[in-house]
Enzyme design. Sequence first.
Site, PDB file in Angstrom:
ATOM      1  N   ASP A  13       0.848  -1.195   0.000  1.00 47.48           N
ATOM      2  CA  ASP A  13       0.000   0.000   0.000  1.00 47.48           C
ATOM      3  C   ASP A  13       0.882   1.242   0.000  1.00 47.48           C
ATOM      4  O   ASP A  13       1.762   1.389   0.852  1.00 47.48           O
ATOM      5  CB  ASP A  13      -0.893  -0.017   1.245  1.00 47.48           C
ATOM      6  N   GLN A  14       0.666   2.107  -0.956  1.00 46.77           N
ATOM      7  CA  GLN A  14       1.355   3.391  -1.031  1.00 46.77           C
ATOM      8  C   GLN A  14       2.859   3.213  -1.270  1.00 46.77           C
ATOM      9  O   GLN A  14       3.679   3.953  -0.753  1.00 46.77           O
ATOM     10  CB  GLN A  14       1.087   4.206   0.242  1.00 46.77           C
ATOM     11  N   CYS A  53      -6.478   5.135  -2.516  1.00 47.13           N
ATOM     12  CA  CYS A  53      -6.651   3.720  -2.218  1.00 47.13           C
ATOM     13  C   CYS A  53      -7.879   3.083  -2.864  1.00 47.13           C
ATOM     14  O   CYS A  53      -7.757   2.147  -3.650  1.00 47.13           O
ATOM     15  CB  CYS A  53      -6.713   3.534  -0.702  1.00 47.13           C
ATOM     16  N   HIS A 103     -10.098  -2.559   0.856  1.00 50.93           N
ATOM     17  CA  HIS A 103     -10.877  -1.336   1.077  1.00 50.93           C
ATOM     18  C   HIS A 103     -12.097  -1.259   0.168  1.00 50.93           C
ATOM     19  O   HIS A 103     -12.310  -0.273  -0.535  1.00 50.93           O
ATOM     20  CB  HIS A 103      -9.993  -0.094   0.913  1.00 50.93           C
ATOM     21  N   ASP A 292      -0.979  -0.220  -4.846  1.00 51.74           N
ATOM     22  CA  ASP A 292      -2.148   0.511  -5.337  1.00 51.74           C
ATOM     23  C   ASP A 292      -1.776   1.886  -5.891  1.00 51.74           C
ATOM     24  O   ASP A 292      -2.295   2.328  -6.905  1.00 51.74           O
ATOM     25  CB  ASP A 292      -3.231   0.623  -4.252  1.00 51.74           C
ATOM     26  N   HIS A 293      -0.862   2.594  -5.219  1.00 49.18           N
ATOM     27  CA  HIS A 293      -0.385   3.912  -5.650  1.00 49.18           C
ATOM     28  C   HIS A 293       0.900   4.176  -4.907  1.00 49.18           C
ATOM     29  O   HIS A 293       1.350   3.347  -4.096  1.00 49.18           O
ATOM     30  CB  HIS A 293      -1.419   5.003  -5.359  1.00 49.18           C
TER      31      HIS A 293
END
Length: 506
Positions: A13-14, A53, A103, A292-293
Site C-alpha cells: 500500500d502506497q 486507495c 478497502h 495501489d499507488h
Amino acid sequence: MPKTPNMLILMADQLTGTLFPDGPATSVHAPNLWRLAERSARFANCYTPSPLCVPARAAFMSGQLPSRSRVYDNAAEFPASVPTYAHYLRRAGYYTALSGKMHFVGPDQLHGFETRLTTDIYPADFGWTPDYRKPGERIDWWYHNMGSVTGAGVAEITNQLEFDDEVAFNGEAELLRLARGNDPRPWCLTVSFTHPHDPYVARRRYWDLYERCDILEPRVTARGFDEQDPHSQRLLLANDYASFEITDDNVRDARRAYLANVSYVDEKIGALLDTLQRTGQSNDTVVLFCADHGDMLGERGLWFKMSFFEGSARVPLMIAGPGIDPGLREAPVSALDVPATLAELAGVDTTEFSSWSDGESLRPLLEGGERENGVRMEYAAEGSYAPLVSIRKGRYKFNFCELDPPQLFDLEADPDELDNLADDSAHAAIAAGFLHQVRSDWDMARFDAEVRDSQARRWVVYDALCQGRQTPWDFEPSHRSHDRFMRNHMDLNVVEDRARFPRQGG
C-alpha cells in the site's frame, strides 16, 4: 505454462514505483523482492489508475477507470455488478481468497472472493465522502495531515503493524492449507498489506537498517506554497500543511520509517514465498507483486498521494511464473491491465469482458512484444475541486483539469517533472495532440457532474444510516471454530491425515 496455474497476488500500500526502476533500488533492503525480481518480468513504468486507495484498488480488481465504475474516492461504493479478476477466475473453476486490505466500500465485501481471511483496516461505509459543493472544506477527522511526518519514528506495535502481522499469518496459513491438496481446484490467493502507508512508524530492527541510508533526502527540495501548481496547492491545504512545521529531521525520519516499512513488507513476502517453495507449489504458481499507488515522500514538499507526479502515480509491478521470461519492460502500463492479464494466464477467454475493461492484457509484453498505447489516470477525490485526468504515452505525461493550466512533462529529459512544457512552442503539437485525446476520451463536464451527484447522494445515505440502529458493512471473518481442529462430529484419523503435509509416506 500450465493451463491453470495457481496465482499469488502480493500487494503493498502506497509503495512508490520510483523505488523500483528495475526491481528494488540498491538503497532498499529488500532481499526477498530482489530474489523475486530476478525471476520476474519487471515493469519500470507501471501507473496507478487513480492515486488513492479505494479507486485504485477497485480499478486494479476490475480493470475499470473510476469514471466507468464510479468508484471515485475513499467512500465510493464498489458496485457488486462490476466483475473483478476474482470473478473471472472463480467462474473458471478457481478457489479465490483474500487476506488483508482491499478497502471495498459498500455491502458487498467479497467481490468475487470465495473467502476473506481477515477484516479490512478501513471503514466500508460512506463516511469518508468528500464534497465538491464545499471547495476547500477540510474534514479533519479523516483527512491526511502532516502529523504523519512530524510524528515519524519507532514503535514496536501500531494499528497498522497489528493488521499486517495478522494478514501475513493468515496468508501463510492459507498456503499451507492449500498445499494439503484437499481442494483439487487451482487457487488465487491475494495477500494485501497496508504498509508502507503512513503514518511513518516502524519497528526498531527495520529502522536500524537505514541508519546510513543515502536516500533520506528528497531529490527535489520543498517549494514554497506560491511556487506550487494549483493542484499541489490544494493538496497542501487539504493536508493542513500550515499547522505543522516540517523540519529536515522530520523529513529524514519519515522517509527512513517508510523505507523501514518496505523492509518489513519484504520480510512478510519472503515468508510467503518460502512457504510456497517449501510446500512444492512454487513451480505451478504465478506470483504478481504490485501496489495501489505511490507516495511523494517529501519530494517538492508534497507527501502521501493524490497527485499525478511520479512519486504518487508510479507503482511497482513484477510478474513471475512458469513460462514468463524475466527481464525489464519499459513500456508504460497500468494496474488496469492486471485483470485481463491474470485471466489470460489462467487460460480464460477475455473476449466477453474486453468491452467493459479499460485495461489490456500484458501477456504480449510478457512474451517479448511491444506496446504503443498510452495509459490513463483519473483523480476525483479529496484535495480536488473538479476531476483531473492524465495520460502517460511514450516519453511524455500530460495532466489536465478544467480548473488548471495543463501540464506536459518529458520524463526522459526531465524525470523530476520540473519543466512544464505545455506552453512551450517547441512542444505545441505534442500538447495539442494530448489535449485532443483528453477531449476524445473524456467528457469532463459529464465526469464532474457525475462525481458531484454521487457525492451528494452518499451524504444523504450516510447521514440517514447514522440515525437509530446502525448495521455496519465492515467485513467480519468467520473462523468456523466448530469445524476446525478436532470436534466430535469428526473422525480423528481422517482429521489428522487431511491436516498433514506432506502426508505419511508421501
